[in-house]
Design a protein around this motif. Structure first.
Motif, PDB file in Angstrom:
ATOM      1  N   GLY A 277      31.630  32.303  27.226  1.00 56.33           N
ATOM      2  CA  GLY A 277      32.997  32.279  27.740  1.00 56.33           C
ATOM      3  C   GLY A 277      33.968  31.485  26.899  1.00 56.33           C
ATOM      4  N   VAL A 278      33.488  30.902  25.801  1.00 55.22           N
ATOM      5  CA  VAL A 278      34.353  30.095  24.936  1.00 55.22           C
ATOM      6  C   VAL A 278      34.428  30.759  23.563  1.00 55.22           C
ATOM      7  CG1 VAL A 278      34.701  27.864  23.817  1.00 55.22           C
ATOM      8  CG2 VAL A 278      33.755  27.960  26.133  1.00 55.22           C
ATOM      9  N   ALA A 279      35.618  31.060  23.113  1.00 51.87           N
ATOM     10  CA  ALA A 279      35.824  31.630  21.780  1.00 51.87           C
ATOM     11  C   ALA A 279      36.515  30.585  20.913  1.00 51.87           C
ATOM     12  CB  ALA A 279      36.668  32.889  21.867  1.00 51.87           C
ATOM     13  N   HIS A 280      35.955  30.294  19.773  1.00 53.57           N
ATOM     14  CA  HIS A 280      36.503  29.275  18.882  1.00 53.57           C
ATOM     15  C   HIS A 280      37.503  29.891  17.918  1.00 53.57           C
ATOM     16  CE1 HIS A 280      33.641  26.278  20.271  1.00 53.57           C
ATOM     17  NE2 HIS A 280      32.689  27.189  20.155  1.00 53.57           N
ATOM     18  N   THR A 281      38.586  29.182  17.682  1.00 55.53           N
ATOM     19  CA  THR A 281      39.573  29.610  16.691  1.00 55.53           C
ATOM     20  C   THR A 281      39.524  28.637  15.522  1.00 55.53           C
ATOM     21  OG1 THR A 281      41.313  28.312  17.777  1.00 55.53           O
ATOM     22  CG2 THR A 281      41.080  30.624  18.418  1.00 55.53           C
ATOM     23  N   HIS A 282      39.828  29.135  14.333  1.00 49.97           N
ATOM     24  CA  HIS A 282      39.791  28.325  13.130  1.00 49.97           C
ATOM     25  C   HIS A 282      41.096  28.454  12.359  1.00 49.97           C
ATOM     26  CE1 HIS A 282      35.501  27.859  13.808  1.00 49.97           C
ATOM     27  NE2 HIS A 282      35.413  29.176  13.926  1.00 49.97           N
ATOM     28  N   PRO A 283      41.425  27.436  11.582  1.00 50.48           N
ATOM     29  CA  PRO A 283      42.629  27.541  10.731  1.00 50.48           C
ATOM     30  C   PRO A 283      42.500  28.701   9.754  1.00 50.48           C
ATOM     31  CG  PRO A 283      41.785  25.279  10.780  1.00 50.48           C
ATOM     32  CD  PRO A 283      40.749  26.153  11.411  1.00 50.48           C
TER      33      PRO A 283
ATOM     34  N   ASP B 143      28.014  37.751  14.717  1.00 47.71           N
ATOM     35  CA  ASP B 143      29.022  36.780  14.282  1.00 47.71           C
ATOM     36  C   ASP B 143      29.980  37.406  13.275  1.00 47.71           C
ATOM     37  OD1 ASP B 143      28.036  34.785  15.850  1.00 47.71           O
ATOM     38  OD2 ASP B 143      26.802  33.876  14.276  1.00 47.71           O
ATOM     39  N   ASP B 144      31.232  37.018  13.360  1.00 50.75           N
ATOM     40  CA  ASP B 144      32.227  37.424  12.364  1.00 50.75           C
ATOM     41  C   ASP B 144      32.205  36.374  11.258  1.00 50.75           C
ATOM     42  OD1 ASP B 144      34.359  38.142  10.841  1.00 50.75           O
ATOM     43  OD2 ASP B 144      35.818  38.227  12.467  1.00 50.75           O
ATOM     44  N   ASN B 145      31.518  36.664  10.177  1.00 51.95           N
ATOM     45  CA  ASN B 145      31.370  35.681   9.099  1.00 51.95           C
ATOM     46  C   ASN B 145      32.181  36.051   7.867  1.00 51.95           C
ATOM     47  OD1 ASN B 145      29.931  37.758   7.881  1.00 51.95           O
ATOM     48  ND2 ASN B 145      27.930  36.896   8.415  1.00 51.95           N
ATOM     49  N   ARG B 146      33.197  36.867   8.042  1.00 53.57           N
ATOM     50  CA  ARG B 146      33.978  37.317   6.892  1.00 53.57           C
ATOM     51  C   ARG B 146      34.625  36.157   6.142  1.00 53.57           C
ATOM     52  NH1 ARG B 146      37.542  41.809   9.832  1.00 53.57           N
ATOM     53  NH2 ARG B 146      37.339  40.206  11.444  1.00 53.57           N
ATOM     54  N   THR B 147      35.164  35.184   6.886  1.00 52.28           N
ATOM     55  CA  THR B 147      35.813  34.048   6.232  1.00 52.28           C
ATOM     56  C   THR B 147      34.796  33.224   5.457  1.00 52.28           C
ATOM     57  OG1 THR B 147      37.512  33.944   7.945  1.00 52.28           O
ATOM     58  CG2 THR B 147      37.201  31.981   6.600  1.00 52.28           C
ATOM     59  N   ALA B 148      33.619  33.003   6.049  1.00 53.39           N
ATOM     60  CA  ALA B 148      32.568  32.261   5.352  1.00 53.39           C
ATOM     61  C   ALA B 148      32.151  32.974   4.075  1.00 53.39           C
ATOM     62  CB  ALA B 148      31.367  32.064   6.275  1.00 53.39           C
ATOM     63  N   LYS B 149      32.058  34.301   4.121  1.00 53.40           N
ATOM     64  CA  LYS B 149      31.694  35.067   2.931  1.00 53.40           C
ATOM     65  C   LYS B 149      32.760  34.958   1.849  1.00 53.40           C
ATOM     66  CE  LYS B 149      28.671  38.648   4.851  1.00 53.40           C
ATOM     67  NZ  LYS B 149      28.503  40.099   5.058  1.00 53.40           N
ATOM     68  N   GLN B 150      34.022  35.032   2.277  1.00 58.54           N
ATOM     69  CA  GLN B 150      35.114  34.919   1.303  1.00 58.54           C
ATOM     70  C   GLN B 150      35.079  33.572   0.600  1.00 58.54           C
ATOM     71  OE1 GLN B 150      38.613  35.662   3.640  1.00 58.54           O
ATOM     72  NE2 GLN B 150      38.141  37.853   3.919  1.00 58.54           N
ATOM     73  N   LEU B 151      34.888  32.503   1.383  1.00 55.71           N
ATOM     74  CA  LEU B 151      34.840  31.171   0.779  1.00 55.71           C
ATOM     75  C   LEU B 151      33.584  30.991  -0.070  1.00 55.71           C
ATOM     76  CD1 LEU B 151      36.206  28.785   3.560  1.00 55.71           C
ATOM     77  CD2 LEU B 151      37.324  29.505   1.444  1.00 55.71           C
ATOM     78  N   TYR B 152      32.502  31.639   0.307  1.00 55.98           N
ATOM     79  CA  TYR B 152      31.280  31.575  -0.487  1.00 55.98           C
ATOM     80  C   TYR B 152      31.529  32.094  -1.899  1.00 55.98           C
ATOM     81  CZ  TYR B 152      26.397  32.378  -1.808  1.00 55.98           C
ATOM     82  OH  TYR B 152      25.182  32.366  -2.458  1.00 55.98           O
ATOM     83  N   ARG B 153      32.275  33.177  -1.989  1.00 51.88           N
ATOM     84  CA  ARG B 153      32.575  33.762  -3.305  1.00 51.88           C
ATOM     85  C   ARG B 153      33.648  32.972  -4.041  1.00 51.88           C
ATOM     86  NH1 ARG B 153      31.829  38.557  -0.121  1.00 51.88           N
ATOM     87  NH2 ARG B 153      34.058  38.607   0.351  1.00 51.88           N
TER      88      ARG B 153
END
Length: 352
Positions: free
Chosen positions: A344-350, A89-99
């Protein structure tokens, strides 16, 4: 000649057998931790530390360690690892918000429900809070749970809430920017909570949750769905209690804290998403997502601050909380939110 032949065959058999054993040993030694060798005892370096400071509400700060079911230890205060995400998983955004958006979660529990309900909160969603605390009336050092100077029972819920927030302000005010209260049958998606809070200043007096419209002019937040206070809101609330600016209050926890927050000038925020869909849910997922009208007489019809509806189209794609979640359902939520995928489904986020 016969003896020589016999000795030669024995010698060759020994070489073949020995070579095969060595190759098999090397294969298993270098393989992943599966199969036979996984079950052999190995030497593990012990890295955990023991702390003697009590978690009783005695005016002393404390850091908690807890032993989980597989006997490994993890830090409950300042828990900051991300082992609960899949490696791919690409969790970079979650990590950034965690900090960036530090959230302390405190869970209201009791001696009677600590090992039947709160343990499942401990082992699922609360791992993703920056700090998590379990508040009870009796200290439990191994879980751990903080023992507050209160009695148990529904009539004591607001007393426990007041003592919990005073304890948090005294010991943890600098370790978080937002302070969330949840029950031990609430499931919360911490990443979506941070997504809601990321554009708000914790120095503003704000609180968010499932907004109800009765009893308090600006509304109050459902206790079961959970509610979150900014640092400024928490400071004002505790000051209001200490100066007796807020009345002692009755037994209904969420109404009473809502009254006090209004008195001390804390604004009730709108937690709905950009499409005005609900993020905090005072009942469980199967109730809120069922495509049927809300039953007549259901409390939501009279209590909801914003128009009520029921069904998938009524809930945000970034849900924050659900209430009245059974222990078994905690793991269903955990799996469906953090582990299950649709091929087959890739989710996009704001963008954040």
């Amino acid at each position: 000649m016969s003896n020589f032949r016999h000795m030669s065959l024995s010698f060759m058999s020994g070489i073949v057998f020995g070579t095969g054993f060595i190759l098999m040993f090397l294969y298993y030694q270098n393989s992943s931790s599966t199969g036979f060798w996984r079950n052999l005892p190995v030497s593990v370096e012990k890295t955990d530390k023991k702390y003697d400071k009590p978690s009783k509400y005695d005016g002393k700060s404390n850091i908690h360690y807890s032993t989980n079911r597989n006997t490994s230890r993890h830090l409950l205060a300042n828990h900051s690892d991300y082992h609960h995400y899949s490696a791919e998983d690409d969790n970079r955004t979650a990590k950034q918000l965690y900090r960036r958006v530090r959230v302390l979660c405190w869970i209201m529990t009791s001696p009677a429900t600590l090992l039947s309900k709160a343990i499942h909160v401990r082992d699922t969603w609360s791992k993703r809070c920056n700090v998590r605390l379990f508040m009870s009336s009796v200290e439990n050092k191994t879980f751990p749970a903080v023992g507050l100077p209160v009695r148990e029972g529904r009539s004591q819920l607001y007393e426990k809430t007041k003592e919990a927030y005073k304890y948090i302000w005294k010991h943890y005010k600098d370790q978080a920017d937002w302070f969330l209260k949840a029950d031990d049958d609430t499931y919360l998606v911490a990443e979506n909570l941070r997504f809601l809070l990321k554009d708000y200043d914790p120095q503003r007096p704000l609180h968010f949750g499932r907004r109800f419209k009765l009893f308090v002019k600006q509304g109050y937040m459902s206790g079961g769905a959970g509610y979150v206070l900014s640092k400024e809101a928490l400071e004002r609330y505790v000051h209001g209690l200490d100066t007796k600016k807020c009345p002692k209050g009755g037994a209904i926890e969420d109404v009473e804290i809502g009254k006090c927050l209004e008195i001390v000038g804390v604004e009730a925020g709108d937690s709905r998403d950009q499409k005005q869909k609900d993020t905090f849910h005072p009942v469980n997922m199967k109730f809120h997502l069922k495509p049927e009208p809300i039953p007549q007489g259901n409390f939501m019809i009279n209590y909801d601050y914003y128009p009520s509806c029921r069904g998938i189209e009524c809930s945000s794609i970034y849900p924050i909380s659900f209430h009245k979640v059974t222990p078994d359902e905690m793991y269903v939520y955990e799996y469906m939110i953090y582990h299950a995928k649709v091929y087959g489904v890739a989710h996009t986020h704001p963008k954040t």
